[in-house]
Design an enzyme around this catalytic site. Sequence first.
Site, short mmCIF file in Angstrom:
data_model
loop_
_atom_site.label_atom_id
_atom_site.label_comp_id
_atom_site.label_asym_id
_atom_site.label_seq_id
_atom_site.Cartn_x
_atom_site.Cartn_y
_atom_site.Cartn_z
N ARG A 104 37.61 65.42 -47.93
CA ARG A 104 35.30 65.59 -48.01
C ARG A 104 35.43 64.36 -46.61
O ARG A 104 35.91 63.50 -46.53
CB ARG A 104 35.33 65.06 -49.53
CG ARG A 104 33.57 64.73 -49.37
CD ARG A 104 33.20 64.75 -50.95
NE ARG A 104 32.55 63.59 -51.37
CZ ARG A 104 32.41 63.33 -52.34
NH1 ARG A 104 32.70 63.34 -53.55
NH2 ARG A 104 32.59 61.56 -53.20
N ARG A 116 33.09 59.38 -45.85
CA ARG A 116 31.68 58.38 -47.07
C ARG A 116 32.63 57.69 -47.15
O ARG A 116 34.60 57.42 -47.29
CB ARG A 116 31.85 58.82 -48.07
CG ARG A 116 29.98 59.10 -47.97
CD ARG A 116 29.83 59.69 -49.43
NE ARG A 116 30.17 59.35 -51.02
CZ ARG A 116 30.05 59.97 -51.63
NH1 ARG A 116 28.81 60.68 -52.14
NH2 ARG A 116 30.39 59.29 -53.08
N ARG A 130 26.43 56.08 -67.28
CA ARG A 130 27.43 55.98 -66.48
C ARG A 130 28.97 54.73 -67.42
O ARG A 130 29.54 54.23 -67.57
CB ARG A 130 28.43 56.02 -65.48
CG ARG A 130 28.67 56.76 -64.55
CD ARG A 130 28.65 56.45 -63.06
NE ARG A 130 29.27 57.13 -62.02
CZ ARG A 130 29.16 57.73 -61.05
NH1 ARG A 130 27.38 57.45 -60.52
NH2 ARG A 130 30.01 58.27 -59.74
N ARG A 150 37.86 53.47 -57.55
CA ARG A 150 36.60 53.99 -58.45
C ARG A 150 36.62 55.56 -59.76
O ARG A 150 36.46 55.42 -60.55
CB ARG A 150 35.54 55.25 -57.47
CG ARG A 150 35.63 55.02 -56.47
CD ARG A 150 34.46 55.25 -55.08
NE ARG A 150 33.46 56.20 -55.75
CZ ARG A 150 33.37 57.96 -55.23
NH1 ARG A 150 33.80 57.52 -53.91
NH2 ARG A 150 32.66 58.34 -55.29
N LYS A 185 30.57 68.04 -58.76
CA LYS A 185 29.02 67.87 -59.65
C LYS A 185 28.25 67.60 -58.96
O LYS A 185 27.43 68.59 -59.30
CB LYS A 185 29.24 66.85 -60.76
CG LYS A 185 29.31 65.45 -59.92
CD LYS A 185 28.97 64.32 -61.02
CE LYS A 185 29.49 62.70 -60.72
NZ LYS A 185 28.88 62.18 -59.38
P1 AMP Z 1 28.32 58.46 -56.81
O1 AMP Z 1 27.54 58.88 -55.93
O2 AMP Z 1 27.94 59.43 -58.24
O3 AMP Z 1 29.91 58.91 -56.96
O4 AMP Z 1 27.86 57.18 -56.48
C1 AMP Z 1 28.11 56.59 -55.92
C2 AMP Z 1 28.43 55.48 -55.59
O5 AMP Z 1 26.98 54.80 -56.45
C3 AMP Z 1 29.21 54.62 -57.95
O6 AMP Z 1 30.37 54.94 -56.65
C4 AMP Z 1 28.64 53.64 -57.87
O7 AMP Z 1 28.52 52.56 -56.81
C5 AMP Z 1 27.09 54.44 -57.66
N1 AMP Z 1 26.22 54.96 -59.13
C6 AMP Z 1 26.14 55.94 -58.95
N2 AMP Z 1 25.84 56.04 -60.53
C7 AMP Z 1 25.65 54.89 -61.15
C8 AMP Z 1 25.84 54.99 -62.64
N3 AMP Z 1 25.28 55.97 -63.28
N4 AMP Z 1 25.93 53.08 -62.90
C9 AMP Z 1 26.32 52.65 -62.29
N5 AMP Z 1 26.52 52.72 -60.81
C10 AMP Z 1 26.35 54.10 -60.16
#
Ligand code: AMP
Length: 213
Positions: free
Chosen positions: A122, A152, A88, A163, A13
Site C-alpha cells: 500500500r 504511510r 471501534r 494495529r 474499507k
Molecule cells: P484508519 O485509517 O481507519 O485505519 O485509522 C487510522 C488510525 O486512526 C488508527 O490506527 C487509530 O489510531 C485512529 N482511529 C481511527 N478511527 C478510530 C476510532 N474509531 N477510535 C479510535 N481511534 C481511531
Amino acid sequence: MRIILLGPPGSGKGTQAEMICKEFHWPHISTGEIFRENLKKGTVLGKKVSTYLEKGLLVPDDVTISIVKKRLKKADCRDGYVLDGFPRSISQAIALEKIAKPDKVVMIDLKDEEIIKRLSKRRICTKCGNLTSTDLLKNGKCEKCGGKVETRKDDSPKIVKERLKKQRLPQEIINFYLVRGVFEVVLAMGTREHVFENIKRVLFRVRKKNDKN
Ligand code: AMP
C-alpha cells in the site's frame, strides 16, 4: 441511509466507502482521515492524536466520539453517510446509538496474512491523498494524478502488527449490532468491483426495507 463500514486495515474499507459514496451521493466520513488531516495541518486535535496514530493505538474514546458527533451534525449528513472506521469500541457504539442509529453495519473481513501482504504494497499519494497499491502505480507514480507516493507511516510491518493486535474489532461490537439485526459480513476477496457488488447488494436490501416501512 446511515451505513457503518468496519474492517481491519488493508481490507479496502476506505476504497469501498468511496465507491459507495460516489454511487449513492453520500459523504464519506472516515475518523482515520479526519485524524490524519489534522495531523498534517498541525491542529490542536492533530497534536493530541499524533502519538496514538504513530504507535498504531486507538485514540481515546472521548476525543473520537466528540469529533464524530460534531461531523454528523453537519447538513450534508442529513440524507445519509458512510461512517468508515467508527465505532471501534463498545463505548463508541453506545455513543453512536444516541447520536443516530445505523441502518446497516457492514464488516469487510480479511485474513491477517492477506492484510499484511496487502499493506506491504500500500502507498499513499503525497499530492492527492489517493491510497493505492504498488500493483496500480503508473511508472512508480500515483495512477490518478501522477504525484509522488510514499508508504504511510502506520503501514510499516511493525506498526501493522500492533494495529492488528490492538485494533481487532471487539466481539462485543459484533454482538451489539447482531442483536439489533443490522450486522452483515462481506468478504474482501476478489477485485474491488466484486467486493463492491456484494456490498451494493446488501445496501439495496436495506433501501427496499426502508422504503416498505
Ligand atoms: P484508519 O485509517 O481507519 O485505519 O485509522 C487510522 C488510525 O486512526 C488508527 O490506527 C487509530 O489510531 C485512529 N482511529 C481511527 N478511527 C478510530 C476510532 N474509531 N477510535 C479510535 N481511534 C481511531
